[in-house]
Write a protein that holds these residues in place. Structure first.
Motif, mmCIF file in Angstrom:
data_model
loop_
_atom_site.group_PDB
_atom_site.id
_atom_site.type_symbol
_atom_site.label_atom_id
_atom_site.label_comp_id
_atom_site.label_asym_id
_atom_site.label_seq_id
_atom_site.Cartn_x
_atom_site.Cartn_y
_atom_site.Cartn_z
ATOM 1 N N VAL A 161 21.388 20.763 -54.092
ATOM 2 C CA VAL A 161 20.079 20.958 -53.477
ATOM 3 C C VAL A 161 19.004 21.096 -54.553
ATOM 4 C CG1 VAL A 161 18.700 22.468 -51.984
ATOM 5 C CG2 VAL A 161 21.103 22.019 -51.432
ATOM 6 N N ASP A 162 19.365 21.757 -55.651
ATOM 7 C CA ASP A 162 18.413 21.991 -56.739
ATOM 8 C C ASP A 162 18.198 20.778 -57.625
ATOM 9 O OD1 ASP A 162 18.111 24.602 -55.880
ATOM 10 O OD2 ASP A 162 19.601 25.406 -57.271
ATOM 11 N N ASP A 163 19.023 19.744 -57.470
ATOM 12 C CA ASP A 163 18.877 18.506 -58.236
ATOM 13 C C ASP A 163 17.852 17.628 -57.534
ATOM 14 O OD1 ASP A 163 19.113 15.856 -59.183
ATOM 15 O OD2 ASP A 163 21.222 16.122 -59.693
ATOM 16 N N PRO A 164 16.640 17.466 -58.102
ATOM 17 C CA PRO A 164 15.570 16.737 -57.399
ATOM 18 C C PRO A 164 15.973 15.320 -56.984
ATOM 19 C CG PRO A 164 14.693 17.868 -59.314
ATOM 20 C CD PRO A 164 16.180 17.977 -59.409
ATOM 21 N N GLU A 165 16.700 14.621 -57.851
ATOM 22 C CA GLU A 165 17.083 13.242 -57.538
ATOM 23 C C GLU A 165 18.080 13.194 -56.382
ATOM 24 O OE1 GLU A 165 18.991 9.254 -59.723
ATOM 25 O OE2 GLU A 165 18.505 11.061 -60.885
ATOM 26 N N PHE A 166 19.105 14.045 -56.446
ATOM 27 C CA PHE A 166 20.116 14.037 -55.388
ATOM 28 C C PHE A 166 19.528 14.556 -54.079
ATOM 29 C CE2 PHE A 166 23.815 15.379 -52.974
ATOM 30 C CZ PHE A 166 24.721 14.350 -53.227
ATOM 31 N N ASN A 167 18.732 15.614 -54.147
ATOM 32 C CA ASN A 167 18.102 16.168 -52.952
ATOM 33 C C ASN A 167 17.211 15.124 -52.276
ATOM 34 O OD1 ASN A 167 17.419 18.488 -51.180
ATOM 35 N ND2 ASN A 167 15.384 18.193 -52.052
ATOM 36 N N SER A 168 16.454 14.389 -53.075
ATOM 37 C CA SER A 168 15.593 13.339 -52.529
ATOM 38 C C SER A 168 16.424 12.258 -51.853
ATOM 39 C CB SER A 168 14.734 12.737 -53.640
ATOM 40 O OG SER A 168 13.936 11.687 -53.139
ATOM 41 N N TRP A 169 17.573 11.911 -52.449
ATOM 42 C CA TRP A 169 18.443 10.892 -51.860
ATOM 43 C C TRP A 169 18.987 11.358 -50.513
ATOM 44 C CZ3 TRP A 169 23.802 10.913 -50.792
ATOM 45 C CH2 TRP A 169 24.320 9.666 -50.407
ATOM 46 N N ILE A 170 19.432 12.627 -50.432
ATOM 47 C CA ILE A 170 19.952 13.169 -49.176
ATOM 48 C C ILE A 170 18.876 13.138 -48.095
ATOM 49 C CG2 ILE A 170 20.727 15.275 -48.008
ATOM 50 C CD1 ILE A 170 22.920 13.931 -49.573
ATOM 51 N N LEU A 171 17.678 13.595 -48.416
ATOM 52 C CA LEU A 171 16.607 13.652 -47.427
ATOM 53 C C LEU A 171 16.209 12.258 -46.956
ATOM 54 C CD1 LEU A 171 14.349 16.490 -48.910
ATOM 55 C CD2 LEU A 171 16.188 16.657 -47.223
ATOM 56 N N SER A 172 16.213 11.282 -47.870
ATOM 57 C CA SER A 172 15.847 9.919 -47.484
ATOM 58 C C SER A 172 16.961 9.230 -46.700
ATOM 59 C CB SER A 172 15.507 9.091 -48.725
ATOM 60 O OG SER A 172 16.665 8.912 -49.538
ATOM 61 N N ARG A 173 18.191 9.644 -46.918
ATOM 62 C CA ARG A 173 19.352 9.017 -46.289
ATOM 63 C C ARG A 173 19.663 9.629 -44.918
ATOM 64 N NH1 ARG A 173 22.668 6.622 -44.272
ATOM 65 N NH2 ARG A 173 24.562 5.575 -45.016
#
Length: 256
Positions: free
Chosen positions: A202-214
């Motif tokens: 959740v704290d990883d901006p890149e991974f968090n952004s991917w989850i939210l977009s997916r």
């Protein structure tokens, strides 16, 4: 009228419930009235969870067992102990599991075997042992905790993906053999859930952004999002639901 979701008087064993998602699922079942048998490999951690539940729900509704879900003899003894302590099992949640992130080219076969044993074979062993008693009594609920990786794949988690895909078909196989004895066996496939163990993602901006977009729901799931469907599948409200794997993923698996 009694609610069809009321679990009062029913005993539930949740594997891997001494912490994390399993503990939250056990709490959801207890909130619905069930008596809980908490489980873990570490006896001290399982007992710590039991004490917490006993404080919240009463000593007569919280028990603990510790056994290795990948060992047939240990499972047999563990399920027997659970029923001796808390009474006949009406509900089993196969939640115990592990993850191992290594590309397939580099994955050691012993790690492959360890993941398959923990995430798939354990559900067969514990499920079969609990089902023996359920079938003899004419009813019971088994809920296998799958994953979006039941239907999808990502690099570096090949063994986990294979195990969770197998767990869906194990759910179907259990249904084919045991539904006639009054059992309902179903799966829950969570998406990406925000827990203490996933906080770094959740704290990883890149991974968090991917989850939210997916995810069409545009958020991470919560443990409460899983607990509700588990209570439904454990209750009389789902008595004609059998062999299904229900994705609780905010829509992730239905979009391109």
């Amino acid at each position: 009228m009694t609610s069809p979701f009321d679990l009062s008087g029913r005993t539930a064993l949740v594997t891997g419930s001494s912490r994390g998602i399993g503990r939250a699922l056990a709490r959801g079942l207890a909130d619905a009235g069930a008596t809980l048998v908490l489980h873990g490999r570490d006896p001290e951690r399982a007992e710590e969870a039991r004490r917490e539940f006993a404080t919240a729900y009463g000593e007569d509704r919280a028990y603990a067992v510790a056994f290795d879900v990948t060992d047939a003899e240990s499972v047999q003894a563990g399920v027997r102990e659970a029923e001796e302590k808390a009474g006949p099992l009406a509900i089993l949640v196969n939640n115990a599991g592990i993850q191992h992130r290594v590309p397939l080219f580099d994955l050691d076969p012993t790690d492959w075997d360890r993941v398959i044993r923990t995430d798939l074979t354990s559900a067969f062993l514990v499920g079969r042992e609990a089902a023996r008693g359920m079938a003899a009594r004419g009813g019971g609920k088994i809920i296998n905790i799958c994953s979006v990786q039941t239907d999808l794949a990502r690099p570096s988690i090949g063994a986990y993906t294979a195990a969770k895909g197998g767990l869906r078909n194990l759910t179907r196989a259990m249904t084919a053999e045991w539904a006639g004895s009054g059992l309902q066996i179903n799966g829950i496939a969570p998406g990406y859930i925000h827990t203490e163990m996933t906080q770094n993602l959740v704290d990883d901006p890149e991974f968090n952004s991917w989850i939210l977009s997916r995810t069409p729901a545009r958020r991470w799931g919560t443990v409460e999002d899983i607990a509700g469907p588990v209570v439904w599948l454990a209750s009389s409200a789902s008595d004609f639901v059998n062999g299904q794997t229900i994705f609780v993923d905010g829509g992730m698996t239905v979009v391109v």
